[in-house]
Design a protein around this motif. Structure first.
Motif, PDB file in Angstrom:
ATOM      1  N   ARG A  67      82.393  50.765 149.021  1.00 22.35           N
ATOM      2  CA  ARG A  67      81.288  51.665 148.739  1.00 22.35           C
ATOM      3  C   ARG A  67      80.682  51.427 147.352  1.00 22.35           C
ATOM      4  O   ARG A  67      81.393  51.211 146.374  1.00 22.35           O
ATOM      5  CB  ARG A  67      81.765  53.100 148.832  1.00 22.35           C
ATOM      6  N   THR A  68      79.354  51.469 147.278  1.00 22.61           N
ATOM      7  CA  THR A  68      78.630  51.531 146.015  1.00 22.61           C
ATOM      8  C   THR A  68      78.100  52.943 145.862  1.00 22.61           C
ATOM      9  O   THR A  68      77.380  53.448 146.725  1.00 22.61           O
ATOM     10  CB  THR A  68      77.457  50.542 145.986  1.00 22.61           C
ATOM     11  N   THR A  69      78.471  53.598 144.766  1.00 22.29           N
ATOM     12  CA  THR A  69      78.030  54.964 144.499  1.00 22.29           C
ATOM     13  C   THR A  69      76.762  54.933 143.654  1.00 22.29           C
ATOM     14  O   THR A  69      76.682  54.179 142.678  1.00 22.29           O
ATOM     15  CB  THR A  69      79.117  55.756 143.758  1.00 22.29           C
ATOM     16  N   THR A  70      75.773  55.723 144.033  1.00 19.19           N
ATOM     17  CA  THR A  70      74.540  55.807 143.261  1.00 19.19           C
ATOM     18  C   THR A  70      74.344  57.225 142.742  1.00 19.19           C
ATOM     19  O   THR A  70      74.635  58.192 143.442  1.00 19.19           O
ATOM     20  CB  THR A  70      73.316  55.398 144.098  1.00 19.19           C
ATOM     21  N   THR A  71      73.852  57.316 141.500  1.00 17.19           N
ATOM     22  CA  THR A  71      73.574  58.607 140.875  1.00 17.19           C
ATOM     23  C   THR A  71      72.159  58.587 140.323  1.00 17.19           C
ATOM     24  O   THR A  71      71.808  57.684 139.550  1.00 17.19           O
ATOM     25  CB  THR A  71      74.563  58.889 139.734  1.00 17.19           C
ATOM     26  N   GLN A  72      71.350  59.565 140.714  1.00 15.38           N
ATOM     27  CA  GLN A  72      69.993  59.670 140.202  1.00 15.38           C
ATOM     28  C   GLN A  72      70.040  60.343 138.828  1.00 15.38           C
ATOM     29  O   GLN A  72      70.503  61.472 138.696  1.00 15.38           O
ATOM     30  CB  GLN A  72      69.128  60.477 141.175  1.00 15.38           C
ATOM     31  N   LEU A  73      69.555  59.632 137.805  1.00 13.45           N
ATOM     32  CA  LEU A  73      69.610  60.134 136.436  1.00 13.45           C
ATOM     33  C   LEU A  73      68.355  60.900 136.031  1.00 13.45           C
ATOM     34  O   LEU A  73      68.348  61.569 134.999  1.00 13.45           O
ATOM     35  CB  LEU A  73      69.844  58.979 135.462  1.00 13.45           C
ATOM     36  N   GLY A  74      67.286  60.777 136.798  1.00  9.07           N
ATOM     37  CA  GLY A  74      66.079  61.519 136.495  1.00  9.07           C
ATOM     38  C   GLY A  74      65.199  60.881 135.440  1.00  9.07           C
ATOM     39  O   GLY A  74      64.179  61.455 135.036  1.00  9.07           O
ATOM     40  N   GLN A  75      65.556  59.706 134.979  1.00  6.66           N
ATOM     41  CA  GLN A  75      64.746  58.951 134.032  1.00  6.66           C
ATOM     42  C   GLN A  75      65.194  57.497 134.077  1.00  6.66           C
ATOM     43  O   GLN A  75      66.264  57.176 134.587  1.00  6.66           O
ATOM     44  CB  GLN A  75      64.873  59.507 132.617  1.00  6.66           C
TER      45      GLN A  75
END
Length: 290
Positions: free
Chosen positions: A47-55
């Motif tokens: 799995r590759t985990t992605t996190t939206q940082l908002g910038q």
């Protein structure tokens, strides 16, 4: 010996950048800059985990086992690995909506060099900064696309490039502070159709550079001699990083930015992150001292 190149993560980043390996979690971190994503992959897991940082964000460095320093378009943020919470630590060009962060690397002493640039690569809109123990200094101005920030194993040499100019520069460095000493000199000049993108330096002092537009890694001796070229399956590799608890392999990010539909069909792996299964004498990244 030829290098075996494998897909490490099939998440296709529009502009993959800033890979760095953290041995504490046996995890590779990287970014899709233009989409504001932090990506992470624990070795041995699918799995590759992605996190939206908002910038827009482009690089990370480990502070300790619980915290990371994240470089974004507004500055340096401290992120808690467990909760994902982020807090601004040091603002950098935060009121300039036309610039963003780009390449970065931690000096062996714990100082961070990092670059900013125009969001549309405007000529001379960027800078390269030094950050150490809470102090921020501007090192070089008038940079269009800052890249190839890297350091010799003993910390006495720093490298950087302005991709738009087509030169990697070399400058003497104070090993205790990571500050440059004297005037930079040309280390290598671009030849062919590609450009210098991100770099990393191994334990022998060899500089490994991603050749954007040429689909290869190029290895240079400390004297600037090209000694190896490793073909990659994508035309826009962006940055290498040493991988594994022995730092004995290379991970390379890539991009599909500015591709039309035909180019994306012709290059389906563009934007993925690769494992170059070639033994190297790499180095683990030092912790950044904030």
């Amino acid at each position: 010996m030829p290098a075996n190149v494998l897909v490490l993560s099939d998440h296709a980043c529009e502009l993959g950048e800033g890979p760095s390996y953290d041995p504490l979690g046996d995890t590779l971190y990287w970014f899709d800059i233009v989409n504001g994503l932090l990506l992470e992959k624990r070795l041995g897991e699918d799995r590759t985990t992605t996190t939206q940082l908002g910038q827009m964000a482009s690089a990370q460095a480990s502070i300790d086992g619980e915290r990371q320093l994240i470089l974004t378009e507004t500055g340096l943020h401290v992120r808690n690995r467990t909760t994902g919470g982020m807090a601004l630590h040091t603002a950098v060009e935060a009121t300039n909506a036309s610039t963003r962060s780009n390449d970065a690397r931690v000096h062996p002493c714990g100082a961070l060099w990092f670059g900013t640039m125009g969001k549309h690569a405007e000529t001379g809109a960027g800078r390269i900064y030094w950050f150490f123990r809470g102090e921020l200094r501007e090192l070089y101005a008038g940079i269009s696309i800052p890249n190839s920030i890297a350091f010799s194993p003993d910390g006495t040499v720093a490298y950087y490039a302005d991709t738009a100019v087509g030169r990697i520069m070399r400058v003497a460095c104070d090993a205790n502070t990571g500050l440059p000493e004297g005037a930079p000199k040309v280390f290598a000049e671009s030849q062919g159709s590609g450009s210098f993108d991100g770099s990393v330096v191994d334990a022998d002092g060899t500089l490994w550079n991603a050749r954007w537009g040429e689909g290869r890694l190029a290895a240079y001796t400390p004297g600037g001699e090209l000694v190896r070229s490793v073909p990659l399956p994508v035309s826009q590799p962006s940055c290498p990083a040493f991988l594994g608890k022995n730092a004995d392999r290379l991970a390379v990010t890539s991009a599909w930015i500015e591709f039309g539909d035909d180019a994306r069909r012709a290059e389906p792996d563009a934007g993925m992150t690769f494992l170059v299964d070639l033994p190297v004498k790499g180095r683990l990244e030092p912790h950044v001292l904030i």
